[in-house]
Design a protein around this motif. Structure first.
Motif, PDB file in Angstrom:
ATOM      1  N   GLN A 191      23.876  -1.746  65.633  1.00  0.00           N
ATOM      2  CA  GLN A 191      24.467  -2.692  64.694  1.00  0.00           C
ATOM      3  C   GLN A 191      23.423  -3.197  63.697  1.00  0.00           C
ATOM      4  O   GLN A 191      23.677  -3.277  62.488  1.00  0.00           O
ATOM      5  CB  GLN A 191      25.071  -3.876  65.443  1.00  0.00           C
ATOM      6  N   MET A 192      22.239  -3.545  64.196  1.00  0.00           N
ATOM      7  CA  MET A 192      21.184  -4.073  63.330  1.00  0.00           C
ATOM      8  C   MET A 192      20.753  -3.069  62.266  1.00  0.00           C
ATOM      9  O   MET A 192      20.297  -3.443  61.182  1.00  0.00           O
ATOM     10  CB  MET A 192      19.976  -4.471  64.182  1.00  0.00           C
ATOM     11  N   SER A 193      20.888  -1.785  62.572  1.00  0.00           N
ATOM     12  CA  SER A 193      20.465  -0.738  61.640  1.00  0.00           C
ATOM     13  C   SER A 193      21.590  -0.268  60.731  1.00  0.00           C
ATOM     14  O   SER A 193      21.370   0.576  59.860  1.00  0.00           O
ATOM     15  CB  SER A 193      19.940   0.467  62.422  1.00  0.00           C
ATOM     16  N   GLY A 194      22.802  -0.771  60.970  1.00  0.00           N
ATOM     17  CA  GLY A 194      23.940  -0.285  60.207  1.00  0.00           C
ATOM     18  C   GLY A 194      24.380   1.102  60.633  1.00  0.00           C
ATOM     19  O   GLY A 194      24.914   1.881  59.829  1.00  0.00           O
ATOM     20  N   GLY A 195      24.164   1.422  61.914  1.00  0.00           N
ATOM     21  CA  GLY A 195      24.639   2.702  62.444  1.00  0.00           C
ATOM     22  C   GLY A 195      23.665   3.842  62.247  1.00  0.00           C
ATOM     23  O   GLY A 195      24.087   4.965  61.945  1.00  0.00           O
ATOM     24  N   ARG A 196      22.363   3.587  62.502  1.00  0.00           N
ATOM     25  CA  ARG A 196      21.347   4.627  62.292  1.00  0.00           C
ATOM     26  C   ARG A 196      20.612   5.026  63.570  1.00  0.00           C
ATOM     27  O   ARG A 196      19.604   5.730  63.515  1.00  0.00           O
ATOM     28  CB  ARG A 196      20.332   4.154  61.246  1.00  0.00           C
ATOM     29  N   VAL A 197      21.104   4.625  64.729  1.00  0.00           N
ATOM     30  CA  VAL A 197      20.417   4.898  65.990  1.00  0.00           C
ATOM     31  C   VAL A 197      20.832   6.243  66.573  1.00  0.00           C
ATOM     32  O   VAL A 197      21.995   6.641  66.499  1.00  0.00           O
ATOM     33  CB  VAL A 197      20.701   3.768  67.006  1.00  0.00           C
ATOM     34  N   GLU A 198      19.861   6.939  67.168  1.00  0.00           N
ATOM     35  CA  GLU A 198      20.123   8.126  67.988  1.00  0.00           C
ATOM     36  C   GLU A 198      19.464   7.881  69.333  1.00  0.00           C
ATOM     37  O   GLU A 198      18.311   7.443  69.411  1.00  0.00           O
ATOM     38  CB  GLU A 198      19.605   9.380  67.290  1.00  0.00           C
ATOM     39  N   PHE A 199      20.205   8.178  70.397  1.00  0.00           N
ATOM     40  CA  PHE A 199      19.846   7.707  71.745  1.00  0.00           C
ATOM     41  C   PHE A 199      19.396   8.875  72.619  1.00  0.00           C
ATOM     42  O   PHE A 199      20.211   9.621  73.145  1.00  0.00           O
ATOM     43  CB  PHE A 199      21.068   7.008  72.349  1.00  0.00           C
ATOM     44  N   GLY A 200      18.073   9.036  72.733  1.00  0.00           N
ATOM     45  CA  GLY A 200      17.522  10.009  73.669  1.00  0.00           C
ATOM     46  C   GLY A 200      17.294   9.356  75.024  1.00  0.00           C
ATOM     47  O   GLY A 200      16.706   8.280  75.103  1.00  0.00           O
ATOM     48  N   LEU A 201      17.760   9.991  76.090  1.00  0.00           N
ATOM     49  CA  LEU A 201      17.625   9.432  77.433  1.00  0.00           C
ATOM     50  C   LEU A 201      17.147  10.516  78.383  1.00  0.00           C
ATOM     51  O   LEU A 201      17.706  11.617  78.418  1.00  0.00           O
ATOM     52  CB  LEU A 201      18.972   8.875  77.915  1.00  0.00           C
ATOM     53  N   GLY A 202      16.088  10.189  79.155  1.00  0.00           N
ATOM     54  CA  GLY A 202      15.541  11.144  80.099  1.00  0.00           C
ATOM     55  C   GLY A 202      15.219  10.502  81.435  1.00  0.00           C
ATOM     56  O   GLY A 202      15.243   9.273  81.586  1.00  0.00           O
ATOM     57  N   ALA A 203      14.886  11.339  82.408  1.00  0.00           N
ATOM     58  CA  ALA A 203      14.689  10.876  83.783  1.00  0.00           C
ATOM     59  C   ALA A 203      13.354  10.176  84.007  1.00  0.00           C
ATOM     60  O   ALA A 203      13.168   9.537  85.039  1.00  0.00           O
ATOM     61  CB  ALA A 203      14.802  12.062  84.748  1.00  0.00           C
ATOM     62  N   ALA A 204      12.422  10.285  83.044  1.00  0.00           N
ATOM     63  CA  ALA A 204      11.047   9.760  83.146  1.00  0.00           C
ATOM     64  C   ALA A 204      10.195  10.704  83.991  1.00  0.00           C
ATOM     65  O   ALA A 204      10.688  11.375  84.904  1.00  0.00           O
ATOM     66  CB  ALA A 204      10.995   8.348  83.704  1.00  0.00           C
ATOM     67  N   TRP A 205       8.889  10.756  83.660  1.00  0.00           N
ATOM     68  CA  TRP A 205       8.018  11.725  84.339  1.00  0.00           C
ATOM     69  C   TRP A 205       6.651  11.164  84.710  1.00  0.00           C
ATOM     70  O   TRP A 205       5.986  11.692  85.600  1.00  0.00           O
ATOM     71  CB  TRP A 205       7.803  12.947  83.443  1.00  0.00           C
ATOM     72  N   PHE A 206       6.216  10.061  84.072  1.00  0.00           N
ATOM     73  CA  PHE A 206       4.826   9.622  84.202  1.00  0.00           C
ATOM     74  C   PHE A 206       4.709   8.559  85.293  1.00  0.00           C
ATOM     75  O   PHE A 206       4.979   7.382  85.082  1.00  0.00           O
ATOM     76  CB  PHE A 206       4.338   9.097  82.858  1.00  0.00           C
ATOM     77  N   GLU A 207       4.298   9.011  86.463  1.00  0.00           N
ATOM     78  CA  GLU A 207       4.230   8.099  87.607  1.00  0.00           C
ATOM     79  C   GLU A 207       3.210   6.987  87.389  1.00  0.00           C
ATOM     80  O   GLU A 207       3.414   5.842  87.820  1.00  0.00           O
ATOM     81  CB  GLU A 207       3.892   8.886  88.875  1.00  0.00           C
ATOM     82  N   GLY A 208       2.094   7.300  86.707  1.00  0.00           N
ATOM     83  CA  GLY A 208       1.033   6.311  86.535  1.00  0.00           C
ATOM     84  C   GLY A 208       1.486   5.043  85.841  1.00  0.00           C
ATOM     85  O   GLY A 208       1.079   3.936  86.231  1.00  0.00           O
ATOM     86  N   GLU A 209       2.340   5.168  84.836  1.00  0.00           N
ATOM     87  CA  GLU A 209       2.773   3.965  84.118  1.00  0.00           C
ATOM     88  C   GLU A 209       3.718   3.128  84.980  1.00  0.00           C
ATOM     89  O   GLU A 209       3.779   1.911  84.825  1.00  0.00           O
ATOM     90  CB  GLU A 209       3.425   4.326  82.791  1.00  0.00           C
ATOM     91  N   HIS A 210       4.441   3.780  85.872  1.00  0.00           N
ATOM     92  CA  HIS A 210       5.296   3.024  86.793  1.00  0.00           C
ATOM     93  C   HIS A 210       4.444   2.230  87.778  1.00  0.00           C
ATOM     94  O   HIS A 210       4.723   1.065  88.065  1.00  0.00           O
ATOM     95  CB  HIS A 210       6.233   3.977  87.534  1.00  0.00           C
ATOM     96  N   GLN A 211       3.398   2.848  88.289  1.00  0.00           N
ATOM     97  CA  GLN A 211       2.490   2.135  89.192  1.00  0.00           C
ATOM     98  C   GLN A 211       1.818   0.969  88.476  1.00  0.00           C
ATOM     99  O   GLN A 211       1.642  -0.108  89.046  1.00  0.00           O
ATOM    100  CB  GLN A 211       1.443   3.110  89.730  1.00  0.00           C
ATOM    101  N   ALA A 212       1.451   1.182  87.209  1.00  0.00           N
ATOM    102  CA  ALA A 212       0.735   0.158  86.461  1.00  0.00           C
ATOM    103  C   ALA A 212       1.613  -1.025  86.081  1.00  0.00           C
ATOM    104  O   ALA A 212       1.115  -2.123  85.817  1.00  0.00           O
ATOM    105  CB  ALA A 212       0.115   0.765  85.204  1.00  0.00           C
ATOM    106  N   THR A 213       2.929  -0.825  86.020  1.00  0.00           N
ATOM    107  CA  THR A 213       3.843  -1.896  85.620  1.00  0.00           C
ATOM    108  C   THR A 213       4.720  -2.390  86.761  1.00  0.00           C
ATOM    109  O   THR A 213       5.519  -3.312  86.569  1.00  0.00           O
ATOM    110  CB  THR A 213       4.753  -1.413  84.463  1.00  0.00           C
ATOM    111  N   GLY A 214       4.594  -1.779  87.933  1.00  0.00           N
ATOM    112  CA  GLY A 214       5.381  -2.212  89.077  1.00  0.00           C
ATOM    113  C   GLY A 214       6.822  -1.751  89.042  1.00  0.00           C
ATOM    114  O   GLY A 214       7.676  -2.303  89.762  1.00  0.00           O
ATOM    115  N   ILE A 215       7.130  -0.744  88.240  1.00  0.00           N
ATOM    116  CA  ILE A 215       8.483  -0.212  88.159  1.00  0.00           C
ATOM    117  C   ILE A 215       8.627   0.912  89.182  1.00  0.00           C
ATOM    118  O   ILE A 215       7.788   1.815  89.226  1.00  0.00           O
ATOM    119  CB  ILE A 215       8.775   0.322  86.738  1.00  0.00           C
TER     120      ILE A 215
END
Length: 312
Positions: free
Chosen positions: A94-118
């Motif tokens: 809405q904020m962009s006036g309909g210019r978003v494209e939504f890429g969604l993936g399973a995630a792969w980088f374990e290190g960033e999850h450990q570093a953020t507690g996710i």
């Protein structure tokens, strides 16, 4: 062939850096500006000033740009609950006036999850979560205004949600799915994707994965031509060998390696390389991974000397 700008700000970029490049890309005529979704550097550098949230960035860019499309390669399904993510993406659309494209993936980088507690579940569970997120979010957006939406999955549940807000685009923003998984990834693409992307892989790998997506579409009775084929490749263009070398050095890469495993060289070489990709894979869209965000002249060079040749 469509060329888009793709950035990796977790490797070192402030919001001002991203805004400057996004506006330069828009002014230069590029149709889209994308970024990764990471909470920690994936390389060996310090990644200063530190990571930034992908959807916070896109919301800000939505208000500072007017034409260029905005999106992620890829939003990590582990980072956000899908009910909240449906709200976030719809609001940015809405904020962009309909210019978003939504890429969604399973995630792969374990290190960033450990570093953020996710939590970082095993691969099979991550794909279970990705599947349910795609089901839930598309169902949420498709629910008519005034009705409620419920979803019951193994990983996620919603009960009597008002399913608001709705995206500006109807029926929804384009969905991008990608990756190199040989079974579940093509199957998800056949069910949900408007675009399928393979990032930073060679031509044979990409061609084989596109064929798997086509086969998955046929099994579902879907026309594979409904899905845009795209790749992401590191870009390094110079007017001559010396300029190519300087740009390669700035990102810590070897020019010969970039020529062999990216989109690199003089404008003529790059146009020829893109032609090889198109001929051998049927790719329709290339995301140019721009790693030096201080080099605005790089964006201008590609727009001025590569894009016009592709148009001809």
């Amino acid at each position: 062939m469509e060329l888009r700008i793709f950035t990796e700000p977790q490797e070192g970029a402030s919001h001002e850096d991203l805004l400057r490049i996004a506006k330069r890309a828009e002014d230069a005529g590029f149709p889209a500006f994308f970024r990764s979704d990471h909470l920690m550097t994936t390389g060996s550098g310090a990644g200063l000033p530190g990571p930034s949230d992908a959807w916070t960035t896109l919301a800000a860019l939505a208000r500072e740009t007017s034409r260029i499309r905005l999106g992620t390669l890829m939003t990590a399904a582990t980072f956000r609950h899908p009910g909240a993510l449906a709200v976030i993406v719809a609001q940015v659309d809405q904020m962009s006036g309909g210019r978003v494209e939504f890429g969604l993936g399973a995630a792969w980088f374990e290190g960033e999850h450990q570093a953020t507690g996710i939590p970082f579940p095993p691969l099979g569970e991550r794909f279970d979560r990705l599947t349910e997120q795609l089901e839930l979010i598309t169902g949420y957006w498709a629910t008519p205004v005034g009705e409620t939406y419920s979803y019951t999955g193994r990983c996620y549940q919603l009960t009597d949600s008002p399913a608001l807000p709705k995206p500006a685009q109807s029926p929804r923003p384009p969905i991008i799915i990608g990756g190199k998984g040989v079974k579940r990834t093509p199957a998800l693409a056949a069910r949900f994707a408007d675009e399928f992307n393979v990032s930073l892989r060679d031509i044979p790998t990409c061609a084989a994965q596109f064929e798997r997506v086509d086969a998955a579409c046929h099994r579902l009775g879907r026309d594979p031509a409904e899905i845009v084929r795209s790749v992401a490749q590191t870009v390094c263009v110079g007017r001559d060998d010396a300029e190519v070398g300087r740009r390669a050095e700035a990102i810590g890469r070897d020019p010969a390696d970039l020529r062999a495993n990216g989109i690199a060289g003089t404008p003529a070489e790059v146009v020829d390389r893109i032609g090889q990709w198109q001929q051998k894979t049927g790719v329709e869209r290339i995301y140019l991974q721009l790693l030096d965000l201080s080099d605005e002249a790089h964006v201008d060079l590609i727009a001025d000397q590569v894009v016009p040749q592709l148009a001809r």
